[in-house]
Design an enzyme around this catalytic site. Sequence first.
Site, short mmCIF file in Angstrom:
data_model
loop_
_atom_site.label_atom_id
_atom_site.label_comp_id
_atom_site.label_asym_id
_atom_site.label_seq_id
_atom_site.Cartn_x
_atom_site.Cartn_y
_atom_site.Cartn_z
N HIS A 233 0.91 -1.32 0.08
CA HIS A 233 -0.09 -0.01 0.11
C HIS A 233 0.92 1.38 -0.12
CE1 HIS A 233 -3.14 -2.91 0.98
NE2 HIS A 233 -4.22 -1.87 0.95
N HIS B 81 1.70 -3.66 9.28
CA HIS B 81 3.02 -3.55 8.94
C HIS B 81 3.75 -2.79 10.19
CE1 HIS B 81 2.82 -4.56 4.76
NE2 HIS B 81 1.51 -4.10 4.76
#
Length: 282
Positions: free
Chosen positions: A203, A245
């Site tokens: 992303h 993440h």
Amino acid sequence: MPSPKAKNMARSGGSPVFGSSNGRYDFKSLTKPLNRSSPPPHLLQRQGSDPTTARLRASESPTRRRGSSSSTGSAPDEDGIRLNPSFIRVALSSLLAIDLWLSKQLGVCACEDSSWGSMRPLMKLIEISGHGIPWLVGTAYCLYKSDSAAGQEVMLNLFMALLLDIILVGIVKAVVRRRRPSYNRMDMFATFSVDSYSFPSGHATRAAMCGRFLLAHLVLAAPLRVLVLLWVGLVGLSRVMLGRHNVTDVMFGFWMGYWQYNLVEMLWLSPQTLQGMVGQLA
């Protein structure tokens, strides 16, 4: 009648005790300095009658013996130095520990029970806005609906950039194989096999690349340009807040997406180039 001197000479084997000549004592052997390279005579008698062995033993100097002892004693020191961790390894371990600690502190939307769990739906909406599938579908639709050659050129290169981003991120994830944080919930939208790995954030790479692409090839007003930059930052922040993440995954993703745009500019496809490629294939 023999003299006492003659009796003493007879007892000592017929020669004076100190190697005298004409019955007089010779004191030169006492005043003459001894050769340091050869041992004294009484040591030769103790070591044996072989003069070769005595010379070999005498040739071993104290400096040579000290050198041999120091060479054998230096091995444990070298082993000890070799076992000590290097500075780079210690620095990387410290940075990794800081990364894990900071990522866990920022993962405030990892689940509904977190401190900011009520904002989880909003973070997931931002997550979907940076997903690859909506971007591919939207770009293909704009390419189909575009009437101008310039618009088709821009949308075609954006579509190729999105495909390139998916390929490069998949390769890096498959090579690094860093696991996602343990507190992450695997409820992401449309995941694939490599999405089980964390490094880098796809992303973040997509947001950075698309942000540069839109700012460079679309005529946007100042408020819209600010919104594009704000969207890029929110996509990266949402990855950490949702626990998807670590911080380093997002930071490397921004860096990778920034340079992916440079690669897209190098491989830019113009309508003339595309027509030539289609003509060659036909």
